[in-house]
Design an enzyme around this catalytic site. Structure first.
Site, PDB file in Angstrom:
ATOM      1  CG  LEU A 159       2.190  -4.678   6.576  1.00  0.00           C
ATOM      2  CD1 LEU A 159       0.910  -3.943   6.969  1.00  0.00           C
ATOM      3  CD2 LEU A 159       2.322  -5.970   7.358  1.00  0.00           C
ATOM      4  CG  ASP A 160       3.278  -9.662   1.191  1.00  0.00           C
ATOM      5  OD1 ASP A 160       4.450  -9.250   1.182  1.00  0.00           O
ATOM      6  OD2 ASP A 160       2.964 -10.853   1.401  1.00  0.00           O
ATOM      7  CD  GLN A 161      -0.079  -3.778  -4.742  1.00  0.00           C
ATOM      8  OE1 GLN A 161       1.029  -4.043  -5.203  1.00  0.00           O
ATOM      9  NE2 GLN A 161      -1.047  -3.287  -5.486  1.00  0.00           N
ATOM     10  CB  THR A 183      -0.810  -7.944   3.970  1.00  0.00           C
ATOM     11  OG1 THR A 183      -0.496  -9.217   3.400  1.00  0.00           O
ATOM     12  CG2 THR A 183      -0.996  -8.091   5.468  1.00  0.00           C
ATOM     13  CG  HIS A 203       4.829 -13.558  -0.763  1.00  0.00           C
ATOM     14  ND1 HIS A 203       4.620 -13.992  -2.065  1.00  0.00           N
ATOM     15  CD2 HIS A 203       4.740 -12.201  -0.819  1.00  0.00           C
ATOM     16  CE1 HIS A 203       4.429 -12.948  -2.866  1.00  0.00           C
ATOM     17  NE2 HIS A 203       4.501 -11.848  -2.122  1.00  0.00           N
TER      18      HIS A 203
END
Length: 278
Positions: free
Chosen positions: A129-131, A133, A226
């Site tokens: 997961l993105d930072q 998110t 992303h």
């Protein structure tokens, strides 16, 4: 060490490994050489002998240690656990994994603290997961689980659902965004829709409408960096606060993207697993 209960009457160990779990030749060879698979009482199993449904077999072999340095205590919530995997809720603002040796406050460092406290030494994330998110992250607790879950991600049999509030109101109540994603040549971390990018597919459904925004649930068919953020911006409806993708800045200066559900048929327990993070 872990156990597995034979479901199909007459199934052999070889059929389980090669046909059902579709493990790679290297792992299968290592398991054979290590004599890693026995009956529950330790009796050796012949790989080509049919087994009765309900037979419990035991896997016991040397599992390599993961390299994540454990934190002093685990500060991520455990949403689900069995002897094969963990599902944790990653907080917003925390990276999934370290990007250098000094990065020791990531989700995987916290997970390793929990694993270490419970007598284990292996944990590897199946996706990321993105930072920015938050939400559910699937962690494998042994290499066989990692191999199988990796394949399941590739084959789209692990359903990942996200929630986001976006600028404006998307006209259609549901749809699919099929647009390849590549790196932005002018920005080190940004991604763009590009004809030369990687195949990327996101399904969406509008679940709530407001005057100038709407809430959508999204299911990833692929897992590009992303992906949801790029696809929603490409649709003309960036996530509220996602200034990297041309949304208006919010008072918090941040965006809200939440991994709210993981669903899959468990390859070891042979039952449907649905975990929510509301």
């Amino acid at each position: 060490m872990f156990h597995y209960t034979i479901v199909q009457d007459g199934q052999t160990v070889e059929e389980l490994l090669r046909d059902k779990w579709r493990l790679g030749k290297k792992i299968v060879h290592e398991l054979r050489m290590a004599k890693a698979i026995t009956l529950e009482d330790g009796t050796p199993v012949l790989w080509k002998d049919p087994l009765k449904a309900g037979t419990i077999i035991k896997f016991e072999y040397d599992i390599p240690a993961s390299s994540y340095v454990p934190t002093d205590y685990c500060d991520v919530d455990i949403r689900y656990e069995d002897e094969h995997c963990l599902i944790v809720s990653k907080p917003k603002g925390m990276s999934t994994h370290p990007n250098d040796e000094w990065d020791r406050d990531t989700c995987m460092n916290h997970v390793m603290s929990y694993i270490d406290d419970n007598g284990g030494h292996y944990a590897e994330h199946v996706h990321r997961l993105d930072q920015g998110t938050k939400g559910l992250l699937l962690i494998a607790k042994h290499p066989i689980a990692k191999s199988i879950f990796d394949r399941m991600i590739e084959e789209k049999s692990i359903i990942r659902t996200y929630a986001a509030e976006v600028q404006g109101n998307i006209r259609t109540d549901s749809g699919t965004i099929n647009a390849p994603i590549g790196k932005d040549r002018h920005h080190n971390t940004r991604r763009v829709v590009s004809p030369t990018g990687q195949h990327a597919v996101t399904h969406y459904e509008v679940v709530k409408r407001f005057k100038s925004t709407c809430v959508v649930h999204l299911v990833l068919e692929t897992g590009r960096t992303h992906q949801i953020r790029v696809h929603l911006a490409h649709l003309g409806h960036p996530i509220v606060g996602d200034t990297m993708y041309n949304a208006r800045q919010t008072a918090s200066g941040d965006y809200e993207l939440h991994a709210i559900q993981l669903e899959f048929l468990h390859p070891f327990l042979n039952e449907s697993i649905v975990v929510k993070d509301q």
